[in-house]
Design an enzyme around this catalytic site. Structure first.
Site, PDB file in Angstrom:
ATOM      1  N   ARG A   1      30.972  38.957  37.140  1.00  0.00           N
ATOM      2  CA  ARG A   1      31.295  37.602  36.677  1.00  0.00           C
ATOM      3  C   ARG A   1      30.425  37.175  35.503  1.00  0.00           C
ATOM      4  O   ARG A   1      30.890  36.421  34.638  1.00  0.00           O
ATOM      5  CB  ARG A   1      31.168  36.615  37.832  1.00  0.00           C
ATOM      6  CG  ARG A   1      32.371  36.702  38.760  1.00  0.00           C
ATOM      7  CD  ARG A   1      32.247  35.754  39.915  1.00  0.00           C
ATOM      8  NE  ARG A   1      33.546  35.534  40.538  1.00  0.00           N
ATOM      9  CZ  ARG A   1      33.716  34.934  41.709  1.00  0.00           C
ATOM     10  NH1 ARG A   1      32.661  34.495  42.373  1.00  0.00           N
ATOM     11  NH2 ARG A   1      34.918  34.751  42.206  1.00  0.00           N
TER      12      ARG A   1
ATOM     13  N   GLY B   1      40.405  32.348  45.529  1.00  0.00           N
ATOM     14  CA  GLY B   1      41.180  31.171  45.913  1.00  0.00           C
ATOM     15  C   GLY B   1      41.944  30.575  44.743  1.00  0.00           C
ATOM     16  O   GLY B   1      43.102  30.175  44.889  1.00  0.00           O
TER      17      GLY B   1
END
Ligand code: ADP
Ligand code: MG
Length: 377
Positions: A21, A357
């Site tokens: 990330r 999500g």
């Protein structure tokens, strides 16, 4: 310039264990620095309930400095006088990393006072934190009400890639779902039942389907709340054009343990004293053929308990099929992406989403507050 990035990476004994990330955030940071901005960078890390030294951004700042090849100044807090002084002293091209945004209780409450304090640190806001875009928090949503807000390169690319699969896929569209719970993926099933050509279901979530079909599930992980939803999905699939495929064979073990006795089961009725921990070879052959024939593949959720080496076979086979597929391939979900990376296949996929999500919610067709709040949304 205030940049919200998704630097929520796993730590191991205070050191960054996987910097995917951080790397994914580099292009936007570099672009802003090249344009002469002083970059005030903010992210959350883990789920602290308040200040927690174990979840300080310090190790992330160190890794980021190595990757950028430049100094990254570390702020002692998220907001406050000291932080404001550091931000206003920032020179073009310099980077100031704020502390973990969740050290502030106002972050998850989307507190307007915190949003204003954050906004006072800059004249512009850029959101590149796609992984948090489904949350309306102060750093992802609230602050955009006080500053002109724009999408970073990563967030923009995520939205473009996932929206293309959702709304305008090359046909046939094959959706591959796995993982622990039906309820996590129900919104995606509902969205694509009647829209996708095929939905292939593996992972523990298949046991909610088998349960409602009256099959034996033994000690398999069954999400009980998912059984009713599975029944409804099966009924709706009868009436829809979408082919819904469940596993036709399984690999079973006695316990959730890599050293447990392992057996190939011809069929899906799990005997007493056993649990289904992976899909079998007929299933992966079927799924593999369908993935190979797809114009577009979207995959989310491992086919089995892939963390246990003996039960990673099905997930590996699907990962290999997705990697080799001639169609357009997109993979989302923390565990599925981790599985692909552990097999060394990440490069072979067209788009690996950094959002778990958030990517599911976008695929479901829900609006993401962190995207909606931006000017160019
Ligand atoms: P993703 O992060 O890719 O969205 P999920 O979090 O939904 O995936 O699911 C991943 C988890 O599902 C893994 O921890 C894996 O062990 C578990 N899982 C998948 N299949 C099984 C199974 N048959 N039995 C037990 N756990 C399973
Ligand atoms: Mg997961």
């Amino acid at each position: 310039m205030l940049l919200r990035a998704d630097l929520n990476v796993p730590l191991d004994q205070g050191v960054v264990a996987d910097d995917t990330r951080i790397r994914a955030s580099l292009p936007t940071i570099e672009l802003l620095r090249d344009r002469g901005a002083g970059v005030v960078l903010v992210s959350h890390l883990g789920r602290p309930k308040g200040p927690d030294p174990e979840l300080s951004m310090a190790p992330i700042g160190e890794r980021l400095a190595e990757l950028l090849g430049t100094e990254v100044k570390q702020a002692p807090a998220v907001v406050g006088d000291e932080v404001a002084a550091l931000a206003s002293a920032l020179q073009p091209g310099e980077v100031l990393l704020l502390e973990n945004s969740r050290f502030e209780p106002g972050e998850t409450r989307n507190d307007p006072g915190l949003a204003e304090a954050l906004a006072s640190l800059a004249e512009l806001y850029v959101n590149d934190a796609f992984g948090s875009a489904h949350r309306a928090h102060a750093t992802t949503e609230g602050v955009a009400h006080h500053l002109p807000g724009y999408a970073g390169l990563l967030l923009e690319r995520e939205v473009v890639e996932l929206t293309a699969v959702r709304d305008d896929p090359e046909r046939p569209l094959v959706i591959v779902l796995g993982g622990a719970k039906v309820s996590d993926k129900l919104g995606v099933i509902d969205r694509f039942l009647g829209f996708a050509e095929e939905i292939l279901i593996g992972g523990a979530m298949c046991f909610s389907f088998f349960k409602t079909e009256g099959r034996d599930t033994g000690n398999s992980l069954v999400e009980e709340e998912g059984v009713e939803s599975a029944r409804r999905v099966l009924e709706e699939s009868e009436r829809s054009e979408t082919i819904l495929e469940l596993p036709e064979d399984l690999i079973i073990g006695r316990e959730f343990d890599a050293r447990t006795e392992r057996r190939e089961l011809n069929g899906v009725d799990v005997p007493e004293g056993w649990m289904g921990l992976d899909v079998g070879s007929n299933t992966t052959a079927n799924f593999g053929r369908r993935i190979a024939g797809a114009g577009t593949v979207f995959w989310n959720g491992p086919m089995g308990a892939f963390e246990l080496e003996p039960f990673a076979v099905g997930t590996r086979a699907v990962a290999e099929a997705v990697a080799a597929a001639p169609g357009h391939t997109v993979v989302g979900g923390g565990d599925s992406v981790a599985a692909l990376q552990s097999f060394g296949l990440a490069e072979a996929v067209d788009w690996l989403s950094t959002g778990g999500g958030a990517s599911l919610e976008l695929m479901e067709g829900r609006e993401l507050p962190g995207v909606e709040a931006l000017q160019d949304a």
